[in-house]
Write a protein that holds these residues in place. Structure first.
Motif, PDB file in Angstrom:
ATOM      1  N   PHE B 270      -0.481   2.523  -4.029  1.00 29.76           N
ATOM      2  CA  PHE B 270      -0.776   1.298  -4.784  1.00 29.76           C
ATOM      3  C   PHE B 270       0.437   0.619  -5.426  1.00 29.76           C
ATOM      4  CE2 PHE B 270      -4.871   0.896  -3.713  1.00 29.76           C
ATOM      5  CZ  PHE B 270      -5.834   0.573  -4.664  1.00 29.76           C
ATOM      6  N   PRO B 271       1.290   1.376  -6.128  1.00 29.88           N
ATOM      7  CA  PRO B 271       2.437   0.683  -6.733  1.00 29.88           C
ATOM      8  C   PRO B 271       3.277  -0.064  -5.687  1.00 29.88           C
ATOM      9  CG  PRO B 271       2.236   2.884  -7.642  1.00 29.88           C
ATOM     10  CD  PRO B 271       1.277   2.806  -6.500  1.00 29.88           C
ATOM     11  N   ALA B 272       3.408   0.536  -4.502  1.00 23.55           N
ATOM     12  CA  ALA B 272       4.178  -0.139  -3.459  1.00 23.55           C
ATOM     13  C   ALA B 272       3.480  -1.428  -3.055  1.00 23.55           C
ATOM     14  CB  ALA B 272       4.325   0.773  -2.241  1.00 23.55           C
ATOM     15  N   LEU B 273       2.165  -1.374  -2.966  1.00 24.86           N
ATOM     16  CA  LEU B 273       1.402  -2.560  -2.595  1.00 24.86           C
ATOM     17  C   LEU B 273       1.594  -3.662  -3.637  1.00 24.86           C
ATOM     18  CD1 LEU B 273      -0.646  -3.714  -0.619  1.00 24.86           C
ATOM     19  CD2 LEU B 273      -2.449  -2.569  -1.876  1.00 24.86           C
ATOM     20  N   GLY B 274       1.581  -3.254  -4.909  1.00 25.52           N
ATOM     21  CA  GLY B 274       1.794  -4.222  -5.986  1.00 25.52           C
ATOM     22  C   GLY B 274       3.170  -4.851  -5.908  1.00 25.52           C
ATOM     23  N   ALA B 275       4.182  -4.018  -5.671  1.00 25.96           N
ATOM     24  CA  ALA B 275       5.542  -4.554  -5.551  1.00 25.96           C
ATOM     25  C   ALA B 275       5.620  -5.505  -4.368  1.00 25.96           C
ATOM     26  CB  ALA B 275       6.548  -3.413  -5.373  1.00 25.96           C
ATOM     27  N   MET B 276       4.994  -5.128  -3.248  1.00 28.00           N
ATOM     28  CA  MET B 276       5.029  -5.978  -2.070  1.00 28.00           C
ATOM     29  C   MET B 276       4.375  -7.323  -2.354  1.00 28.00           C
ATOM     30  SD  MET B 276       4.220  -3.048   0.742  1.00 28.00           S
ATOM     31  CE  MET B 276       3.661  -4.087   2.083  1.00 28.00           C
ATOM     32  N   ALA B 277       3.251  -7.306  -3.077  1.00 28.00           N
ATOM     33  CA  ALA B 277       2.558  -8.562  -3.379  1.00 28.00           C
ATOM     34  C   ALA B 277       3.462  -9.483  -4.193  1.00 28.00           C
ATOM     35  CB  ALA B 277       1.267  -8.280  -4.123  1.00 28.00           C
ATOM     36  N   GLU B 278       4.118  -8.922  -5.226  1.00 29.89           N
ATOM     37  CA  GLU B 278       5.018  -9.743  -6.042  1.00 29.89           C
ATOM     38  C   GLU B 278       6.164 -10.292  -5.196  1.00 29.89           C
ATOM     39  OE1 GLU B 278       5.638  -9.391  -9.833  1.00 29.89           O
ATOM     40  OE2 GLU B 278       3.625  -8.602 -10.153  1.00 29.89           O
ATOM     41  N   ILE B 279       6.698  -9.436  -4.325  1.00 30.68           N
ATOM     42  CA  ILE B 279       7.859  -9.837  -3.542  1.00 30.68           C
ATOM     43  C   ILE B 279       7.474 -10.874  -2.503  1.00 30.68           C
ATOM     44  CG2 ILE B 279       9.519  -8.956  -1.850  1.00 30.68           C
ATOM     45  CD1 ILE B 279       9.567  -6.401  -3.627  1.00 30.68           C
ATOM     46  N   PHE B 280       6.276 -10.730  -1.926  1.00 35.45           N
ATOM     47  CA  PHE B 280       5.819 -11.750  -0.986  1.00 35.45           C
ATOM     48  C   PHE B 280       5.719 -13.090  -1.702  1.00 35.45           C
ATOM     49  CE2 PHE B 280       4.152 -10.853   3.349  1.00 35.45           C
ATOM     50  CZ  PHE B 280       4.735  -9.619   3.512  1.00 35.45           C
ATOM     51  N   GLN B 281       5.155 -13.081  -2.888  1.00 34.41           N
ATOM     52  CA  GLN B 281       5.014 -14.336  -3.624  1.00 34.41           C
ATOM     53  C   GLN B 281       6.366 -14.940  -3.941  1.00 34.41           C
ATOM     54  OE1 GLN B 281       1.869 -14.971  -6.408  1.00 34.41           O
ATOM     55  NE2 GLN B 281       3.297 -15.531  -8.019  1.00 34.41           N
ATOM     56  N   THR B 282       7.272 -14.122  -4.449  1.00 31.72           N
ATOM     57  CA  THR B 282       8.575 -14.646  -4.873  1.00 31.72           C
ATOM     58  C   THR B 282       9.377 -15.204  -3.713  1.00 31.72           C
ATOM     59  OG1 THR B 282       8.662 -13.099  -6.709  1.00 31.72           O
ATOM     60  CG2 THR B 282      10.748 -14.029  -5.989  1.00 31.72           C
ATOM     61  N   PHE B 283       9.348 -14.525  -2.575  1.00 30.65           N
ATOM     62  CA  PHE B 283      10.254 -14.950  -1.514  1.00 30.65           C
ATOM     63  C   PHE B 283       9.610 -15.845  -0.478  1.00 30.65           C
ATOM     64  CE2 PHE B 283      13.905 -12.938  -3.035  1.00 30.65           C
ATOM     65  CZ  PHE B 283      13.500 -11.765  -3.652  1.00 30.65           C
ATOM     66  N   THR B 284       8.286 -16.011  -0.519  1.00 26.67           N
ATOM     67  CA  THR B 284       7.701 -17.042   0.320  1.00 26.67           C
ATOM     68  C   THR B 284       7.552 -18.330  -0.473  1.00 26.67           C
ATOM     69  OG1 THR B 284       5.449 -16.431  -0.286  1.00 26.67           O
ATOM     70  CG2 THR B 284       6.363 -15.413   1.693  1.00 26.67           C
ATOM     71  N   GLY B 285       7.635 -18.220  -1.800  1.00 27.23           N
ATOM     72  CA  GLY B 285       7.413 -19.393  -2.630  1.00 27.23           C
ATOM     73  C   GLY B 285       5.966 -19.844  -2.585  1.00 27.23           C
ATOM     74  N   ARG B 286       5.072 -18.902  -2.300  1.00 28.75           N
ATOM     75  CA  ARG B 286       3.648 -19.246  -2.252  1.00 28.75           C
ATOM     76  C   ARG B 286       2.880 -18.241  -3.084  1.00 28.75           C
ATOM     77  NH1 ARG B 286      -0.372 -21.910  -0.057  1.00 28.75           N
ATOM     78  NH2 ARG B 286      -0.873 -20.489   1.623  1.00 28.75           N
ATOM     79  N   ARG B 287       1.893 -18.721  -3.824  1.00 27.41           N
ATOM     80  CA  ARG B 287       1.084 -17.773  -4.582  1.00 27.41           C
ATOM     81  C   ARG B 287       0.202 -16.984  -3.626  1.00 27.41           C
ATOM     82  NH1 ARG B 287       0.633 -22.667  -7.322  1.00 27.41           N
ATOM     83  NH2 ARG B 287       2.187 -22.780  -8.990  1.00 27.41           N
ATOM     84  N   ILE B 288      -0.069 -15.753  -3.966  1.00 34.30           N
ATOM     85  CA  ILE B 288      -0.847 -14.871  -3.091  1.00 34.30           C
ATOM     86  C   ILE B 288      -2.192 -15.532  -2.764  1.00 34.30           C
ATOM     87  CG2 ILE B 288      -2.102 -12.672  -3.039  1.00 34.30           C
ATOM     88  CD1 ILE B 288       0.798 -12.248  -2.622  1.00 34.30           C
ATOM     89  N   VAL B 289      -2.511 -15.602  -1.490  1.00 35.92           N
ATOM     90  CA  VAL B 289      -3.758 -16.220  -1.053  1.00 35.92           C
ATOM     91  C   VAL B 289      -4.939 -15.340  -1.454  1.00 35.92           C
ATOM     92  CG1 VAL B 289      -5.093 -16.740   1.010  1.00 35.92           C
ATOM     93  CG2 VAL B 289      -2.715 -17.472   0.862  1.00 35.92           C
ATOM     94  N   GLY B 290      -5.937 -15.975  -2.084  1.00 36.53           N
ATOM     95  CA  GLY B 290      -7.143 -15.216  -2.418  1.00 36.53           C
ATOM     96  C   GLY B 290      -6.892 -14.126  -3.432  1.00 36.53           C
ATOM     97  N   ARG B 291      -6.152 -14.462  -4.480  1.00 36.01           N
ATOM     98  CA  ARG B 291      -5.746 -13.468  -5.474  1.00 36.01           C
ATOM     99  C   ARG B 291      -6.922 -12.715  -6.081  1.00 36.01           C
ATOM    100  NH1 ARG B 291      -1.999 -12.346 -10.005  1.00 36.01           N
ATOM    101  NH2 ARG B 291      -3.623 -12.292 -11.564  1.00 36.01           N
ATOM    102  N   LYS B 292      -7.981 -13.453  -6.393  1.00 39.66           N
ATOM    103  CA  LYS B 292      -9.140 -12.792  -7.001  1.00 39.66           C
ATOM    104  C   LYS B 292      -9.747 -11.776  -6.045  1.00 39.66           C
ATOM    105  CE  LYS B 292     -10.846 -15.798 -10.602  1.00 39.66           C
ATOM    106  NZ  LYS B 292     -10.942 -17.247 -10.330  1.00 39.66           N
ATOM    107  N   TRP B 293      -9.773 -12.115  -4.737  1.00 34.23           N
ATOM    108  CA  TRP B 293     -10.307 -11.194  -3.755  1.00 34.23           C
ATOM    109  C   TRP B 293      -9.389  -9.987  -3.623  1.00 34.23           C
ATOM    110  CZ3 TRP B 293     -15.108 -11.880  -2.475  1.00 34.23           C
ATOM    111  CH2 TRP B 293     -15.655 -13.162  -2.482  1.00 34.23           C
ATOM    112  N   PHE B 294      -8.099 -10.260  -3.721  1.00 35.65           N
ATOM    113  CA  PHE B 294      -7.115  -9.175  -3.652  1.00 35.65           C
ATOM    114  C   PHE B 294      -7.377  -8.178  -4.761  1.00 35.65           C
ATOM    115  CE2 PHE B 294      -3.004  -8.147  -1.671  1.00 35.65           C
ATOM    116  CZ  PHE B 294      -2.489  -7.205  -2.543  1.00 35.65           C
ATOM    117  N   ILE B 295      -7.575  -8.699  -5.977  1.00 33.52           N
ATOM    118  CA  ILE B 295      -7.830  -7.822  -7.114  1.00 33.52           C
ATOM    119  C   ILE B 295      -9.147  -7.079  -6.922  1.00 33.52           C
ATOM    120  CG2 ILE B 295      -8.321  -7.784  -9.590  1.00 33.52           C
ATOM    121  CD1 ILE B 295      -6.295 -10.064  -9.888  1.00 33.52           C
ATOM    122  N   ALA B 296     -10.174  -7.795  -6.449  1.00 37.37           N
ATOM    123  CA  ALA B 296     -11.464  -7.148  -6.196  1.00 37.37           C
ATOM    124  C   ALA B 296     -11.300  -6.023  -5.178  1.00 37.37           C
ATOM    125  CB  ALA B 296     -12.470  -8.178  -5.692  1.00 37.37           C
ATOM    126  N   ALA B 297     -10.496  -6.292  -4.131  1.00 37.49           N
ATOM    127  CA  ALA B 297     -10.266  -5.261  -3.111  1.00 37.49           C
ATOM    128  C   ALA B 297      -9.593  -4.044  -3.724  1.00 37.49           C
ATOM    129  CB  ALA B 297      -9.412  -5.822  -1.975  1.00 37.49           C
TER     130      ALA B 297
END
Lengths: 234, 554, 265
Positions: B270-297
């Motif tokens: 999980f921590p790796a997944l969290g880091a990856m999510a932050e890094i995807f957001q920062t370096f794509t310049g896009r907010r995570i798609v479907g964030r609420k669903w991501f959290i629910a998942a």
């Protein structure tokens, strides 16, 4: 409950052919091939999609280089309304995965029920120990390290252990079960041709684990009968 | 209730802490950032230790070995595979992730420290001594040699008499105590100490994954603690829980262990997944798609992780009904992961992607996780699992997902390195390390799928599989080289790296990037708040109490 | 300086925060040495036995130091605290710890049940031949839970003697529990029933022993509370008594599960 009372052997052949049945080898190879094909396809498609999109949207390409709607320092996540695409993709992948597993369930039922359903079989006891296997035939005869059985006949194995948790399995015959001290695990195989097959222990059980093997010698029916009648203990 | 920190603007007296270059500082600190650094450095040491063991294993597997051949004896080999697993899963992965959790999570939620700073320090020091105890166990007649899964009754003195095995069990026991203390700490902190406006849903995804990780830890490690206490009692006090054949002692261990063991694999991922999510957001310049669903998942996986454990026991003679239930729950848990994978992929679209080293590792990590995940579905089909049990299919699968997770954490270390050290790492060397890493990783683990029929934890195999094992061994050394280069990069950049700005990353949005690199001891002046919808720092207010003392209220 | 002097100083000065504490390091060193000794305790060698004792000593002294040190983590109020708004940090921490302890005992109880089912539930007779000691222990523990509440009430009313009396009664009841258990175990030992005798004694002694260890831990804390209460602590701020009460009630409730499981069923 699932399986108990649902008798495959009394259902028409057309239904049987959807779920692989037959020898363990056949069942495994069929299912594994389908999974491998589908899994590779899915993997290739998804990863290719990822890589292509990452390349298309690299900084410096002319696709959507606006600065609007980009994450800003100190912002809170906005209330997102997106997610439709996500749910669609999830549903599609769920359908594929669930369908795959439901498909294999038919074969699982077949594998689980064969020992009780088949009429003509040979039951052999297998006792694992550090570091070998002792086989016990219906007439009480035992042999160490070698299991002899006739071809084209279901061989049911009752597996246990004398000491630690072992495992008895044959990659050639696609059969495997844990050997748990104090209980009996049941599995079975059917060999469709004669020859010598390898079996081994698949659970770490001590220093001699790497060499804890056995041979399964499949003989023609008549040969087996002869051996069976004249064998002595040892 | 008055705040009891003194927070004058000057921070001149260091609040009783010696300066950073003194050893004493590191022995007495309870500050979350210091402890984060301690965890990261210590866990990297264990990574090297576990990695060396892996290289020894791969060397032994260069060829099928007859008895007495190869560089390791059977006893040494079994210790190596066991210790490699234990060290990587327990002493490297989670502590590494928690180094970041310690450093970053309080910053992200707007807290000055964890809720119980001394308990935090205690968790670290207990972790360190547990690792020392494990190291000592090698010299007490050999460490434990029955696999990291410590199956019964092999784990009993009758079959594993050496004292080192008892030490290894005790080491894992005290490690689990440290983890439990850490979970209590992080749960209290994340639930209670967030800034105004930082509701749970607004928390950054890295903090979310840490929150759910510690929820899982709280309950999963209690099961492991029970298993280890009972095992220690069987080994030291002579009780007969696990030796009873008539009372299913062997099966009892598998239940206790895997009830812990399955959540554990999500705890490490999980921590790796969290880091990856932050890094995807920062370096794509896009907010995570479907964030609420991501959290629910994430929440779904957390709960479901406690309902799949018997898929590690499909061959132990459990009945068909139970196998069916666990087959269903296992397939069920793959679905939230599908959603999260899609979410990350769709975040790429309409992005302005910068292929920096952190992003390369995060992107590469996702690819590796996808491959690992697909092969996991194979294992969930019970009728196939019957054949995969105890083979390298399992080994290759879990290395793809778990080391895929490590890849995500490495992305994290490149991402947060400037924040923690105040220096930029060398980007060119970083990219080289990624290329070598990705090549080495796949050369090492992919052939293991092809050679999947090799039984686990043995050092002899069918000669037809030799080429694959040799490719894997070469891959292992290339992977090791990439780690060496990475560590060299981190070390060298401490001295000759450029000074890092508050935020070297254009689209980074979380609180830590608004602070200096590295942040001061008290993290910030004033009080961070999101009550107006965006980050602000409210100034301190001074009020007088009756006794004429000035206290600073926030 | 001695602990007493240290604490007098603490009460005089305003709580000035440091971020420093040496006790986590010392506690861990004690644990390391103790566990090293424990690993080889069955060899009977002097080295292992000495490590065992020395480690235990260092651990105990360090725990006292840890407890005596005036150190406060970040206090509230904080911004967002859902769902623990009304429950301050220390109390939240105690509840979370107890949740984990529930799973721990759950696993021990589950293991005993698992083994007993495999053995044959009805053919398993309880290890203690006499229910009475267990029953007395149940009453002792229940009463001690009540006296802890009395201690809390006394501190609410700023009654120093009342608080000390109630805490001391709790302590004595707990000691009574342990002594009663000691007599019972001694009796069983002389019947040839001990930890390693068979799987029934294994589950009985280990599970009730784990519970007993929790009782001992609680009594050590009670001694500390009595000492502090005697010096006037907890009359202004009695949260520590409340937190201890939570733990003590938990220990009591666990016993209410163990007693039927190991004595009656």
């Amino acid at each position: 409950m699932l399986g108990s009372g649902f008798n495959f052997f009394s259902i028409g052949l057309d239904i049987l052919s959807i779920f692989p049945t037959g020898s363990r080898t056949f069942i495994f190879d069929q299912i594994f091939s389908v999974f491998l094909y589908l899994g590779t396809l899915v993997g290739v498609v998804v990863i290719a999609y990822m890589v292509i999109q990452a390349y298309r949207y690299r900084e410096g390409s002319n696709l959507d280089s606006s600065e609007e709607d980009r994450p800003k320092l100190g912002e809170l996540p906005p209330h997102s309304t997106d997610g439709k695409k996500l749910i669609k993709s999830l549903l599609l992948s769920a359908v594929v995965v669930i369908a795959l597993v439901v498909w294999t369930y038919g074969s699982l039922l077949y594998v689980e029920q064969t020992p009780t359903q088949v009429e003509d079989s040979l039951t052999v006891g297998v006792e694992a120990y550090q570091f070998g296997f002792i086989f016990t035939y219906p007439d009480g005869h035992t042999s160490t390290g070698v299991l002899r059985a006739p071809e084209n006949k279901v061989v049911i194995l009752h597996i246990t252990s004398r000491d630690v948790l072992h495992n008895f399995g044959s990659a050639d015959l696609r059969m495997k079960a844990d050997a748990v001290p104090g209980q009996i695990s049941e599995t079975w195989f059917i060999a469709e041709s004669t020859g010598t097959y390898q079996a081994a222990c698949y659970e770490l059980c001590g220093a001699g684990h790497s060499y804890m093997n056995a041979e399964i010698i499949i003989m023609e029916d008549s040969e087996f009968e002869l051996w069976n009648a004249t064998k002595t203990n040892g | 209730m008055k705040e009891t920190y003194q927070t004058d603007g000057g921070h001149s007296d260091g609040h009783g802490l010696p300066p950073m270059y003194s050893i004493k500082r590191w022995l007495v600190t309870t500050n979350h950032k210091d402890i984060g650094i301690l965890y990261i450095i210590t866990s990297l040491f264990f990574l090297v230790m576990g990695g060396v063991l892996a290289l020894l294993i791969r060397l032994q597997l260069w060829l099928p070995r007859d008895p007495g051949e190869g560089i390791l004896s059977a006893f040494a080999y079994n210790q190596s595979v066991t210790a490699h697993g234990l060290i990587m899963v327990f002493w490297f992965l989670s502590p590494f992730a928690f180094g970041f959790a310690n450093y970053i999570v309080p910053l992200q939620i707007g807290a000055r420290d964890l809720a119980f700073p001394r308990l935090n320090a205690l968790s670290y020091w207990l972790y360190l001594i547990s690792g020392i105890l494990l190291g000592v166990s090698f010299f007490q007649g050999g460490t434990f040699n029955g696999g990291w899964t410590v199956y019964a009754p092999l784990n009993l003195p009758t079959f594993t008499p050496q004292i080192g095995a008892t030490s290894a069990v005790l080491a894992l026991f005290i490690f689990s105590v440290a983890i439990t203390a850490g979970s209590v700490n992080f749960l209290t902190t994340i639930h209670r100490m967030r800034a105004k406006g930082m509701t749970l849903l607004n928390m950054p995804l890295f903090t979310w994954t840490i929150l759910l990780t510690v929820w899982m830890m709280l309950f999963a490690f209690a099961s492991l603690l029970a298993a280890l206490m009972i095992l220690s009692s069987d080994r030291i006090l002579g009780t007969t829980y696990f030796s009873g054949t008539g009372t299913q002692g062997s099966l009892l261990w598998t239940h206790l262990f895997w009830f812990f063991g399955h959540p554990e694999v999500y705890i490490v991922f999980f921590p790796a997944l969290g880091a990856m999510a932050e890094i995807f957001q920062t370096f794509t310049g896009r907010r995570i798609v479907g964030r609420k669903w991501f959290i629910a998942a994430l929440v779904l996986v957390t709960i479901q992780s406690f309902a799949v454990w018997m898929h590690h026991m499909f061959l132990t003679g459990i009945n068909l009904e139970v196998k069916t239930i666990f087959m269903i729950t296992t397939i069920g848990i793959s679905l939230p992961f599908d959603l999260m994978v899609f979410s990350l992929i769709y975040t790429l679209l309409k992005g302005k992607i910068q292929f920096t080293t952190p992003f390369l590792f995060a992107f590469g990590g996702l690819i590796l996780f996808i491959i690992g995940g697909i092969t996991g579905v194979f294992l969930g089909a019970v009728v196939l699992d019957y054949e995969f049990r105890g083979t390298y299919w399992v080994v290759a699968h879990f290395h793809y997902v778990m080391v895929g997770g490590v890849t995500g954490l490495i992305a994290g270390i490149y991402y947060w390195y400037p924040k923690i050290t105040g220096k930029m790492y060398d980007e060119f060397i970083g990219k080289i390390s990624f290329i070598l890493y990705f090549i080495g990783f796949n050369l090492l683990y992919f052939p293991l799928f092809i050679a999947w029929e090799t039984p686990r934890r043995v050092f002899t195999y069918h000669p037809s599989l030799i080429p694959w094992h040799q490719i894997a061994t070469i891959g292992a050394f290339i992977l090791a080289l990439s780690f060496a280069i990475m560590l060299y990069n981190f070390y060298k950049s401490l001295f000759d790296g450029e000074d890092a700005p508050d935020s070297p990353w254009k689209y980074a949005s979380t609180l830590e990037w608004s602070l200096p690199s590295p942040p001061p001891l008290e993290n910030w002046e004033g009080t961070p708040t999101y009550e107006n919808g965006f980050l602000e720092f409210l100034p301190e207010k001074k009020i007088k109490t009756d006794g004429g003392e000035t206290i600073h209220e926030k | 300086m001695g602990v007493k002097q240290f604490m007098k100083n603490e009460q005089k000065t305003q709580h000035i925060e440091t971020h420093a504490s040496i006790w986590p390091l010392f506690i861990s060193i004690g644990v390391l040495i103790f566990l090293l000794g424990l690993s080889g305790i069955n060899t009977g060698s002097t080295l292992y036995s000495s490590l065992f004792v020395i480690g235990l000593l260092i651990f105990s002294i360090s725990m006292i130091g840890f407890g005596a040190q005036r150190f406060q983590g970040p206090e509230g109020p904080f911004g967002e605290s859902w769902p623990f708004q009304g429950v301050e940090n220390m109390k939240t921490g105690v509840w979370l710890f107890l949740a984990s302890d529930v799973v721990l005992f759950g696993a021990f109880i589950g293991s005993a049940i698992f083994i007993r089912v495999a053995y044959g539930w009805t053919s398993w007779t309880p290890v203690p031949d006499d229910v009475l000691p267990g029953l007395i222990n149940t009453y002792l523990l229940l009463t001690s839970s009540f006296t802890v509440i009395l201690a809390l009430v006394a501190t609410e009313k700023k009654n120093r003697y009342g608080a000390v009396a109630a805490l001391t009664t709790t302590f004595l009841l707990g000691v009574g529990f342990l002594m009663n258990k000691g007599i019972e175990w001694n009796h069983l030992y002389h019947q040839g029933l001990w930890l390693s005798t068979n799987v029934k004694t294994s589950t009985f002694f280990l599970t009730t022993g784990l519970h007993g260890a929790h009782v001992i831990g609680g009594l050590v804390i009670t001694l500390w509370l009595i000492y502090r209460a005697w010096n006037g602590a907890y009359l202004e701020d009695n949260r520590t008594i409340e937190y201890f009460g939570l733990y003590w009630h938990f220990v009591d409730i666990v016993w209410l599960f163990l007693f039927p499981l190991f004595y009656i069923l």
